[in-house]
Enzyme design. Structure first.
Site, mmCIF file in Angstrom:
data_model
loop_
_atom_site.group_PDB
_atom_site.id
_atom_site.type_symbol
_atom_site.label_atom_id
_atom_site.label_comp_id
_atom_site.label_asym_id
_atom_site.label_seq_id
_atom_site.Cartn_x
_atom_site.Cartn_y
_atom_site.Cartn_z
ATOM 1 N N VAL A 166 94.634 26.099 10.267
ATOM 2 C CA VAL A 166 93.659 26.864 9.480
ATOM 3 C C VAL A 166 94.375 27.707 8.428
ATOM 4 O O VAL A 166 93.946 27.776 7.271
ATOM 5 C CB VAL A 166 92.796 27.750 10.398
ATOM 6 C CG1 VAL A 166 91.852 28.614 9.564
ATOM 7 C CG2 VAL A 166 91.992 26.889 11.372
ATOM 8 N N PRO A 220 104.808 33.749 14.407
ATOM 9 C CA PRO A 220 106.035 33.238 15.023
ATOM 10 C C PRO A 220 106.141 31.737 14.807
ATOM 11 O O PRO A 220 105.139 31.028 14.727
ATOM 12 C CB PRO A 220 105.834 33.565 16.512
ATOM 13 C CG PRO A 220 104.350 33.656 16.698
ATOM 14 C CD PRO A 220 103.810 34.193 15.406
ATOM 15 N N ASP A 238 86.451 31.533 10.765
ATOM 16 C CA ASP A 238 85.422 31.044 11.686
ATOM 17 C C ASP A 238 84.588 32.145 12.325
ATOM 18 O O ASP A 238 83.920 31.914 13.332
ATOM 19 C CB ASP A 238 86.057 30.169 12.785
ATOM 20 C CG ASP A 238 85.072 29.139 13.336
ATOM 21 O OD1 ASP A 238 84.185 28.712 12.578
ATOM 22 O OD2 ASP A 238 85.192 28.777 14.526
#
Length: 313
Positions: A53, A73, A148
């Protein structure tokens, strides 16, 4: 009744009379988003996340010229890793998690406060952290997008298509992203292949016209706007590419603008075709015909086919 009261009633009656004769205006339908072309060139954007995303967001941000700070990370999604390696002047990557999700508090990340950025985006699975980032960004008055989660978005990305300088976006305000993609694809198919040439030609003509008739506001500015609109109406998209030619633009300005006339393509030696106005009329007719053909997507598809037939001839 005092004289001021009489005058006030007279003014109110006059206003009501004016309103009575006004044409009917369409009702305001609330719930829409304000669609804007947001300039981010040189602005700082914080992107929290390093997965698929986040990758879908990063491309749009880099195209806009933003400097993107990515906090995630490793390992990063492959396309993000590639951009980090090849766009060092436009991306700063912090190989760590952002803040802390304990109690929904992001204040621990004092190194990268959301208020230091012009835009913040989160694309992580940590719901509590995303909500905390959203609250912190709104407190700092920094526009935020939580992937989202429409209620926690100050803006949406929508489904976008780009052809050179032309950009178009279809948005459902987060309600139906897949519908937006379907409609976007229909719009993309309907855009003529040479639209970039048309934009280039019209852009150069507009620039040279402003050099001849500079200024903002006033009668000259209004005349300039009317002439540009009239000229674009007289040319199809396919014909506008010829305006890239300096000689064509000179004839339009010398024989058209200077003589207060709108010249079509034939007048300057460009091959004739279906007029732009006729194309627009046919497009509108196709859309009306298609509306009764069975719903949004079916109607849009039929209208697109009709438009393609007329525009690309």
């Amino acid at each position: 009744m005092s004289k001021p009261e009489v005058r006030a009633r007279a003014r109110a009656s006059a206003v009501q009379a004016d309103l009575h004769y006004q044409p009917s205006y369409p009702p305001i339908e609330r719930g829409a988003s304000l669609l804007l072309a947001w300039r981010l060139d040189g602005r700082r954007v914080l992107l929290i996340g390093g997965g698929a995303v986040a990758a879908s967001r990063l491309g749009f941000l880099l195209q806009s010229g933003a400097h993107v700070t990515i906090v995630s990370p490793g390992p990063l999604e492959p396309s993000i890793a590639y951009r980090v390696a090849t766009e060092p002047d436009h991306i700063t990557w912090h190989d760590r998690s952002y803040g802390s999700s304990e109690g929904g508090n992001v204040s621990a990340d004092d190194e990268l406060p959301v208020g230091d950025y012009d835009m913040v985006l989160t694309a992580v699975d940590d719901v509590a952290l995303s909500r905390a980032v959203c609250l912190a960004a709104r407190e700092a008055r920094t526009p935020v997008n939580v992937a989202d989660v429409p209620p926690e978005c100050d803006f949406y990305f929508g489904a976008q298509v780009r052809r050179g300088p032309l950009q178009a976006m279809v948005s459902t305000s987060g309600a139906g992203p897949k519908i937006a993609v379907i409609v976007r694809d229909l719009v993309a198919d309907a855009i003529p292949d040479n639209v970039e040439d048309a934009i280039d030609g019209v852009g150069k003509l507009r620039t040279e016209l402003r050099e001849r008739a500079p200024g903002v506001g006033g009668e000259l500015s209004k005349r300039r706007m009317r002439w540009m609109i009239g000229t674009c109406d007289a040319w199809t998209l396919g014909e506008m590419g010829a305006m890239k030619d300096e000689g064509v633009r000179k004839r339009l300005l010398d024989d058209g603008w200077e003589k207060n006339k709108v010249l079509g393509p034939e007048a300057v030696g460009v091959g004739s075709g279906l007029s732009a106005r006729a194309t627009k009329a046919l497009h509108g007719a196709a859309g009306l015909w298609a509306a009764g053909a069975g719903g949004l997507v079916t109607g849009a598809a039929i209208a697109t086919l009709a438009t393609l037939y007329f525009v690309r001839r």
